[in-house]
Scaffold this motif. Sequence first.
Motif, PDB file in Angstrom:
ATOM      1  N   PHE A  93       0.806  -1.222  -0.082  1.00 19.55           N
ATOM      2  CA  PHE A  93      -0.040  -0.308  -0.006  1.00 19.55           C
ATOM      3  C   PHE A  93       0.636   1.204   0.301  1.00 19.55           C
ATOM      4  N   MET A  94       1.810   1.447   0.485  1.00 22.96           N
ATOM      5  CA  MET A  94       2.696   2.438   0.761  1.00 22.96           C
ATOM      6  C   MET A  94       3.582   2.436  -0.419  1.00 22.96           C
ATOM      7  N   SER A  95       3.560   1.903  -1.224  1.00 17.87           N
ATOM      8  CA  SER A  95       4.224   1.553  -2.712  1.00 17.87           C
ATOM      9  C   SER A  95       3.523   2.351  -3.937  1.00 17.87           C
ATOM     10  N   LYS A  96       1.916   2.268  -2.976  1.00 20.26           N
ATOM     11  CA  LYS A  96       0.842   3.134  -4.141  1.00 20.26           C
ATOM     12  C   LYS A  96       1.144   4.201  -3.969  1.00 20.26           C
ATOM     13  N   ILE A  97       1.433   4.757  -2.806  1.00 17.56           N
ATOM     14  CA  ILE A  97       1.376   6.618  -2.698  1.00 17.56           C
ATOM     15  C   ILE A  97       2.198   7.289  -3.007  1.00 17.56           C
ATOM     16  N   ASP A  98       2.057   7.528  -3.779  1.00 18.27           N
ATOM     17  CA  ASP A  98       2.832   8.997  -4.227  1.00 18.27           C
ATOM     18  C   ASP A  98       2.409  10.548  -4.219  1.00 18.27           C
ATOM     19  N   LEU A  99       2.732  11.213  -3.291  1.00 12.33           N
ATOM     20  CA  LEU A  99       2.105  12.244  -3.162  1.00 12.33           C
ATOM     21  C   LEU A  99       2.285  13.371  -4.374  1.00 12.33           C
ATOM     22  N   ALA A 100       3.565  13.581  -5.105  1.00 13.68           N
ATOM     23  CA  ALA A 100       3.615  13.828  -6.252  1.00 13.68           C
ATOM     24  C   ALA A 100       3.398  14.472  -7.408  1.00 13.68           C
ATOM     25  N   MET A 132      -4.029   5.760  -2.628  1.00 12.65           N
ATOM     26  CA  MET A 132      -3.763   7.345  -2.044  1.00 12.65           C
ATOM     27  C   MET A 132      -4.896   7.789  -1.351  1.00 12.65           C
ATOM     28  N   ALA A 133      -6.484   7.467  -1.796  1.00 16.17           N
ATOM     29  CA  ALA A 133      -7.923   8.036  -1.665  1.00 16.17           C
ATOM     30  C   ALA A 133      -7.637   7.924   0.382  1.00 16.17           C
ATOM     31  N   PHE A 134      -7.283   6.914  -0.065  1.00 14.76           N
ATOM     32  CA  PHE A 134      -7.370   6.021   1.937  1.00 14.76           C
ATOM     33  C   PHE A 134      -6.229   7.423   2.319  1.00 14.76           C
ATOM     34  N   PHE A 135      -5.191   7.264   2.040  1.00 12.45           N
ATOM     35  CA  PHE A 135      -3.975   8.252   2.536  1.00 12.45           C
ATOM     36  C   PHE A 135      -4.231   9.692   2.811  1.00 12.45           C
ATOM     37  N   VAL A 136      -5.452  10.319   1.427  1.00 10.76           N
ATOM     38  CA  VAL A 136      -5.657  11.187   1.712  1.00 10.76           C
ATOM     39  C   VAL A 136      -6.780  11.491   2.745  1.00 10.76           C
ATOM     40  N   MET A 137      -7.521  10.689   2.645  1.00  6.90           N
ATOM     41  CA  MET A 137      -8.637  11.335   3.927  1.00  6.90           C
ATOM     42  C   MET A 137      -8.176  10.392   4.904  1.00  6.90           C
ATOM     43  N   LEU A 138      -6.869  10.123   5.557  1.00  6.04           N
ATOM     44  CA  LEU A 138      -6.638   9.972   6.759  1.00  6.04           C
ATOM     45  C   LEU A 138      -5.591  11.748   7.196  1.00  6.04           C
TER      46      LEU A 138
END
Length: 162
Positions: free
Chosen positions: A69-76, A93-99
Motif C-alpha cells: 500500500f505504501m508503494s501506491k502512495i505518490d504525493l507528487a 492514495m485515496a485512503f491516505f488523503v482521507m487520513l
Amino acid sequence: MKISIQKGNPKKKKVKSQRFVKALFNTMERSYSADKLYLDEETVLNLNEDFQLLCEFHNHYPKEYLEYFMSKIDLADHTTRVGLNEFTENNSMAFFVMLMGGLIDANVHNSAKPATELEIEFLSKLQQLHAKVFIIRNFEKRKAIYQEFFLDHYNQTNKTKE
C-alpha cells in the motif's frame, strides 16, 4: 457473512461484525500475523484483529501488505493529477488523503498536534509552488517539480531530526 453487503449504518455493521472477527481471531492459528510490528527500536505499530485476520486469510505478512500500500502512495503524482484534473483510481492514495484530511474519524482530527514552524513553512511553500506550476500543463514536468519539492522537504525534515 452478509453483514458487509447489507444496507445500514456502517458503525452498527462494524459492531455486529466484531463478534465474528473476535471468534475467528480467537480460534485461528496465527502463522503470518503478530500483535505488533516493530518499525525500528523505538517505533511500534499495533495491529488490530481485523488486519491480522486479513494477513492470515491471504497468507501474507503484515509488512508485505503495508509495503504494498505504501508503494501506491505518490504525493507528487497525486498533487499533479489534482492540479491538472487528471484523476485515476488509486484506493491506497485515496485512503491516505482521507487520513491526512482527518475524514476517517473526528477523533483523529481532534487529537492532532498543533503545526510546528517547519510544517507551517512547508505548507506556505507548497501553496506558493501550486501558484508557480499552475501554468505548467505537461504532466511529467509538473510531477518532477513536485517530486523535487517533496524530496527537499523530506531531506530537510530528516536533517532536522539528526
